[in-house]
Each structure stands twice: as structure tokens, then as C-alpha cells.
Design a protein around this motif. Sequence first.
Motif, short mmCIF file in Angstrom:
data_model
loop_
_atom_site.label_atom_id
_atom_site.label_comp_id
_atom_site.label_asym_id
_atom_site.label_seq_id
_atom_site.Cartn_x
_atom_site.Cartn_y
_atom_site.Cartn_z
N MET A 158 0.84 -1.18 0.00
CA MET A 158 0.00 0.00 0.00
C MET A 158 0.87 1.24 0.00
O MET A 158 2.05 1.19 0.25
N ILE A 217 -9.30 0.82 -0.76
CA ILE A 217 -8.18 1.32 -1.54
C ILE A 217 -8.43 2.72 -2.08
O ILE A 217 -7.59 3.26 -2.80
N GLY A 250 1.84 -1.81 -6.43
CA GLY A 250 1.65 -2.17 -5.02
C GLY A 250 0.18 -2.38 -4.67
O GLY A 250 -0.15 -3.29 -3.90
N ILE A 251 -0.71 -1.57 -5.23
CA ILE A 251 -2.14 -1.75 -4.97
C ILE A 251 -2.63 -3.05 -5.59
O ILE A 251 -3.41 -3.79 -4.97
N ARG A 278 -0.88 -5.72 -6.04
CA ARG A 278 -0.38 -6.81 -5.19
C ARG A 278 -1.23 -6.95 -3.94
O ARG A 278 -1.51 -8.06 -3.49
N TYR A 279 -1.62 -5.83 -3.36
CA TYR A 279 -2.50 -5.87 -2.19
C TYR A 279 -3.83 -6.52 -2.54
O TYR A 279 -4.35 -7.35 -1.79
N GLY A 300 -3.58 -10.26 -2.82
CA GLY A 300 -3.45 -10.92 -1.54
C GLY A 300 -4.70 -10.88 -0.68
O GLY A 300 -4.81 -11.60 0.31
N THR A 301 -5.64 -10.03 -1.02
CA THR A 301 -6.87 -9.89 -0.22
C THR A 301 -8.10 -10.09 -1.08
O THR A 301 -9.03 -9.28 -1.05
#
Length: 122
Positions: A1, A47, A71-72, A74-75, A78-79
Motif C-alpha cells: 500500500m 483502496i 503495489g495496490i 499486489r495488495y 493478496g486480499t
Amino acid sequence: MIVRTLDAQRDPFRPKEDEEEILEPEFHYLSAFGTLLYLAQCTRPNISFAVNLLGRYNNAPKCRQWNGVIGIFRYLKGTTDLGLFYTHESPNVATLYGSRIDFCLVGYTDAGHLSDPHRARS
């Protein structure tokens, strides 16, 4: 993030430096940003702050902003179990993963006044 910091050299949203160059068109920054904006408005409000910060640089994105987009994503990868789920059932009962649950919408806010450390605005 995306994380804001008071250290001007480590802040990913500091003003453009002389040696930085604008991203080339093959990065598809606007397309990726549009996807994130749709997700932030429809199913992933968690986000929205980071996406709105990245939206400030749509005119001339740099590598720092592209790394923020990555990065967002990837977040989000993962969620995948988080988000808003819309159903066709009654407004007080939803079915999630085969089990019926009662739900109500609860909202929280954080009134952090250091969101913009360069101008000291909320």
C-alpha cells in the motif's frame, strides 16, 4: 500500500525531481488507474485513499506512481476475500460461501490531519 511520511526524501508524492522522467505510453498507467478507480468506487472502498492519491499524477505519471499502482494490485491479489458483495436477496439477509448471515452496514472514519503533510490539510 501507499504510505505517507513526513520525511520529504522518502515521500512517494514529493514534487518531481529534475532527473525523473515521465512514463512512456507502453506502461498503460491510465488504463491501470481506471481499473483501480472502478474497484475503489464499486467493491473495494479500502483502496480509495491510495487510488485518489495516484489520480493526482494522471497528467504526467512517473516511475514512483507506477510502483504505487503495482503495489495496490499486489495488495488486491493478496486480499481477494475482502470486498463488498451485492446479493439479490432480502436487504437484511445475505448468503456468503453457502451460509446465511444477517448483516448491517457499519462505517468507520479516521480524521487524520496529517494526510497531506506538505500543506497540513486533512
